[in-house]
Design a protein around this motif. Sequence first.
Motif, short mmCIF file in Angstrom:
data_model
loop_
_atom_site.label_atom_id
_atom_site.label_comp_id
_atom_site.label_asym_id
_atom_site.label_seq_id
_atom_site.Cartn_x
_atom_site.Cartn_y
_atom_site.Cartn_z
N ILE A 101 2.44 -11.94 -4.15
CA ILE A 101 1.18 -10.98 -4.19
C ILE A 101 1.36 -9.37 -3.88
O ILE A 101 1.29 -8.64 -4.68
N GLU A 102 2.42 -9.18 -2.81
CA GLU A 102 2.83 -8.03 -2.30
C GLU A 102 3.36 -7.35 -3.51
O GLU A 102 3.25 -5.91 -3.86
N GLY A 103 4.39 -8.12 -4.04
CA GLY A 103 5.22 -7.58 -5.18
C GLY A 103 4.34 -7.07 -6.24
O GLY A 103 4.73 -6.14 -7.01
N PHE A 109 6.54 -6.53 -9.59
CA PHE A 109 6.56 -7.50 -10.30
C PHE A 109 5.36 -7.31 -11.63
O PHE A 109 4.43 -6.91 -11.05
N ASP A 110 5.70 -7.91 -12.70
CA ASP A 110 4.59 -7.43 -13.71
C ASP A 110 3.54 -8.60 -13.92
O ASP A 110 2.42 -8.25 -14.39
N LYS A 139 -6.69 -12.05 -0.73
CA LYS A 139 -5.49 -11.32 -0.57
C LYS A 139 -5.67 -10.13 -1.25
O LYS A 139 -4.96 -9.13 -1.02
N THR A 140 -6.25 -10.09 -2.42
CA THR A 140 -6.46 -8.85 -3.39
C THR A 140 -7.80 -8.23 -3.06
O THR A 140 -8.14 -7.21 -3.88
N LEU A 287 -8.62 -10.48 -11.41
CA LEU A 287 -7.83 -10.15 -10.21
C LEU A 287 -7.14 -8.74 -10.47
O LEU A 287 -7.15 -8.61 -11.98
N PRO A 288 -6.66 -7.88 -9.68
CA PRO A 288 -6.12 -6.65 -10.13
C PRO A 288 -4.54 -6.90 -10.47
O PRO A 288 -3.95 -5.92 -11.00
N ILE A 289 -4.30 -8.10 -10.48
CA ILE A 289 -2.67 -8.43 -10.85
C ILE A 289 -2.99 -9.56 -11.85
O ILE A 289 -4.10 -10.20 -12.11
#
Length: 334
Positions: A101-103, A109-110, A139-140, A287-289
């Motif tokens: 998640i941090e990466g 990470f893409d 976490k996000t 999610l933002p990822i």
Amino acid sequence: MPIIAVTCGEPAGIGPEISLKAAWEMRARVQTVLIGNAALLSQLAAQIDPSMCVAAVDRQALELPENQISVIDVALDADVVRGRLDARNGRFVLQTLDIAIEGALQHRFDAIVTAPLQKSTINDCGIPFTGHTEYLAEKTATPQVVMMLAGGTPRPLRVALATTHLPLKDVPAAITFDSLMRTITIIHHDLQAKFGLPHPRILAAGLNPHAGENGYLGREEIDIIAPALAAARNKGIDVSGPYPADTLFQPKYLENADCVLAMYHDQGLPVLKHASFGRGVNITLGLPIIRTSVDHGTALDIAAKGLGHADHGSMIEAIKLAASMAAASAHSQA
């Protein structure tokens, strides 16, 4: 090539094996970074295929060697016995998630792909945990996420859920005008931004048999679902329904649809899993990822049999879709 982080999940399950197999098979197309225990993965790789090369990499620098499987090493708290859970490794599993998640949030990470974990192991080590999706949302700092599964050929079927892991008796109360509006908005946005679909078309199922049959079998369609769909259309979202779920999943309806919105878990997912089990992909929208996952669990019984019994097809599809979504997302932001 996109850089995809793969958390290897429960170390006693099939996650490490399918992660290794998929990363090795996809190495010419995707830069896959496994997050797990390097010693365990090296040992398994040598048994799976002696030509597999596992290389530990720094989580910050991410200098990825060619023709090798890159691993961000995380220390285990207990030795791993395949097929046998050990609560002492619950924190290890969460640490792999935290690194991924941090990466992703820091754009190293893409996308991230998650192998299955065992919720009970994490809870047994003293950490309240309800699942990957909820943990990612927390976490996000994401207020609402939407669960979608995708799979099947030649045209992929996508099924999103208005509610997820709830007892059936609690589903009607959980379906509100506001929650449906948020769900539909998230689906529409992510189909555009992460799937590259400029004008996505969404079909919504009703809650009751025959979509309530004009109120004789329930009023949720009349009082909640139809008004929410109409309000979404007024915002420019192409969503139609509510349709009876027992006739919705037909080619004549699905051929021009990009997603079906089911009202509860077992309304939509049996159809999706019948069409694609073993090759399906779980996606978390909102999610933002970018996060995808396999469509199965830890399979401790298969892991206990030894290497060579686990099918890594769903992991392959999860990595492929994550890479495709990363490319679409980069294009939409360009």
